[in-house]
Scaffold this motif. Structure first.
Motif, short mmCIF file in Angstrom:
data_model
loop_
_atom_site.label_atom_id
_atom_site.label_comp_id
_atom_site.label_asym_id
_atom_site.label_seq_id
_atom_site.Cartn_x
_atom_site.Cartn_y
_atom_site.Cartn_z
N HIS A 47 43.82 56.03 43.82
CA HIS A 47 42.65 55.22 43.49
C HIS A 47 42.10 55.57 42.12
O HIS A 47 41.77 54.70 41.32
CB HIS A 47 41.56 55.43 44.54
N GLN A 48 41.99 56.87 41.84
CA GLN A 48 41.42 57.30 40.57
C GLN A 48 42.33 56.96 39.40
O GLN A 48 41.88 56.44 38.38
CB GLN A 48 41.15 58.80 40.59
N PHE A 49 43.62 57.28 39.51
CA PHE A 49 44.45 57.01 38.34
C PHE A 49 44.78 55.52 38.22
O PHE A 49 45.10 55.05 37.12
CB PHE A 49 45.69 57.90 38.26
N ASP A 50 44.65 54.74 39.29
CA ASP A 50 44.74 53.29 39.11
C ASP A 50 43.58 52.79 38.26
O ASP A 50 43.76 51.93 37.39
CB ASP A 50 44.73 52.58 40.46
N ALA A 92 47.61 41.08 47.54
CA ALA A 92 46.70 41.86 46.71
C ALA A 92 46.61 43.26 47.30
O ALA A 92 46.63 43.43 48.52
CB ALA A 92 45.31 41.22 46.66
N THR A 93 46.52 44.26 46.42
CA THR A 93 46.42 45.66 46.84
C THR A 93 44.97 46.12 46.75
O THR A 93 44.27 45.79 45.79
CB THR A 93 47.30 46.56 45.95
N VAL A 94 44.54 46.90 47.74
CA VAL A 94 43.19 47.44 47.73
C VAL A 94 43.11 48.60 46.73
O VAL A 94 43.56 49.71 47.01
CB VAL A 94 42.76 47.91 49.13
N PHE A 95 42.59 48.31 45.54
CA PHE A 95 42.24 49.31 44.54
C PHE A 95 40.78 49.06 44.16
O PHE A 95 40.46 48.55 43.09
CB PHE A 95 43.17 49.23 43.32
N GLN A 96 39.89 49.39 45.10
CA GLN A 96 38.50 48.95 45.02
C GLN A 96 37.71 49.59 43.88
O GLN A 96 36.67 49.06 43.47
CB GLN A 96 37.79 49.19 46.35
N HIS A 97 38.19 50.73 43.35
CA HIS A 97 37.42 51.37 42.28
C HIS A 97 37.43 50.56 40.99
O HIS A 97 36.60 50.78 40.11
CB HIS A 97 37.96 52.77 42.00
N ARG A 98 38.33 49.60 40.86
CA ARG A 98 38.34 48.74 39.68
C ARG A 98 37.11 47.84 39.61
O ARG A 98 36.81 47.30 38.55
CB ARG A 98 39.58 47.83 39.70
#
Length: 366
Positions: free
Chosen positions: A187-190, A123-129
């Motif tokens: 992070h933002q564009f993810d 799993a990838t850390v994309f915490q803003h989701r």
């Protein structure tokens, strides 16, 4: 939920490891941080003492030999992400890897193949989701409450001085994989991509404006989506007034957020279009205010593991974002529009994000 407790370890005890330790501390009823590892064992021991971790190791090999682990948090510099994740998968441990998960699409696809042959997951850390406002926006958009998505803007305008890039792994294609596109704005564009869905085509530029790096320090992109929406994306590390902003213009409302490194509900606003005040009811409905951050994503990871499911953000989900990164660089360096999925294994941009080479490299003086 199963009520199972998970044995976890952190690899790499630099700055971002603190966010992981704090998140695990807040979820102590679900997981035990049993070990840390670092190539600098003295730093590992100092970190272990600070966070009351019983074991400190001088590398992943010793860690995996000594510990039976359910989840390994990879907090190392980016060039180490893929090799270390592969070793963890071979040991049957799941991995939560900081962004970017790999340096290239080729590395990414090799990691996905290894995951297929392992009992572990990546799993990838994309915490803003995972903040409650983003979750609410995705729900309302999917239900059609906001109407069609029309336009979005996404900006990560941060400031990193020359001293920041003094670390030898920063600002190079070989060790970091790219500049603010790869390491900051991602992070933002993810989050943008998680809300608007599959992207179709990108036209971009990248420039090295001020920083002593091999990579870009600014990039900009125009993006179209399968659902008809269009968006602009800006990534910068030369902006003295720092901000992270997203704005979504739907038929019935504008939804926007401004923050820096993380948000909660108060950072978001919804402005209804004339005659569509009813959308406010869905936006202001009662619910927990969950900030974006490592704790929110880690809770979702444990929820998925409890259900016997791959933890979020899966490699399938993350590949759309990594494909976007590669396409942005390919468009910026070739001057061409690039479609989703266009970068195949034979493309130079599959093996390195700078692909055919950054244009400023040709004009640099010794």
């Amino acid at each position: 939920m199963s009520g199972r407790r998970y044995r976890t370890a952190i690899v790499g005890t630099g700055g971002i490891a603190v966010a992981h330790a704090q998140a695990l501390q807040g979820l102590a009823h679900r997981a035990d941080l049993v070990a840390v590892a670092d190539v600098d064992v003295s730093r590992a021991k100092t970190f272990a003492e600070r966070w009351n971790v019983p074991h400190a190791h001088d590398g992943v090999t010793e860690l995996l030999d000594a510990q039976q682990l359910d989840l390994v948090h990879l907090c190392t510099p980016p060039e180490q992400h893929a090799p270390l994740a592969l070793r963890c998968l071979r040991a049957g441990a799941s991995v939560l890897v900081e962004k970017p998960p790999t340096l290239s699409l080729a590395e990414f696809d090799a990691l996905a193949a290894a995951e297929h042959d392992s009992t572990g997951h990546v799993a990838t850390v994309f915490q803003h989701r995972f903040g409650s406002a983003a979750t609410r926006l995705r729900r309302m958009a999917a239900a059609g409450e906001l109407g069609r998505p029309l336009l979005a803007t996404c900006a990560t305008q941060w400031y990193r001085d020359d001293d920041y890039f003094a670390a030898p792994w920063r600002g190079t294609w070989e060790s970091e994989g790219g500049g603010p596109t790869m390491g900051h704005g991602i992070h933002q564009f993810d989050l943008l991509l998680s809300i608007l869905g599959p992207w179709r085509e990108v036209t971009a530029l990248a420039a090295r404006q001020a920083r002593p790096t091999d990579t870009e320090d600014v990039s900009m992109a125009l993006v179209s989506f399968d659902n008809g929406a269009v968006a602009s994306v800006v990534n910068s590390v030369v902006s003295p007034r720092q901000t992270s902003t997203l704005r979504f213009d739907y038929e019935h409302a504008t939804v926007e957020v401004e923050h820096l490194y993380g948000y909660d509900d108060k950072d978001w606003t919804l402005t209804p279009a004339p005659g569509h005040d009813a959308v406010l009811a869905g936006w202001t409905a009662e619910g927990d205010n969950i900030p974006s951050g490592h704790a929110a994503q880690l809770g979702a990871v444990f929820d998925a593991l409890d259900r016997g499911e791959p933890p979020p953000v899966t490699l399938t989900d993350a590949r759309r974002t990594m494909d976007f990164v590669a396409a942005l660089y390919a468009s910026a360096f070739t001057g061409e529009r690039v479609r989703s999925g266009q970068i195949g294994p034979d493309s130079p941009f599959a093996t390195r994000m700078d692909g055919t080479g950054a244009p400023w490299k040709e004009t640099s003086t010794p």
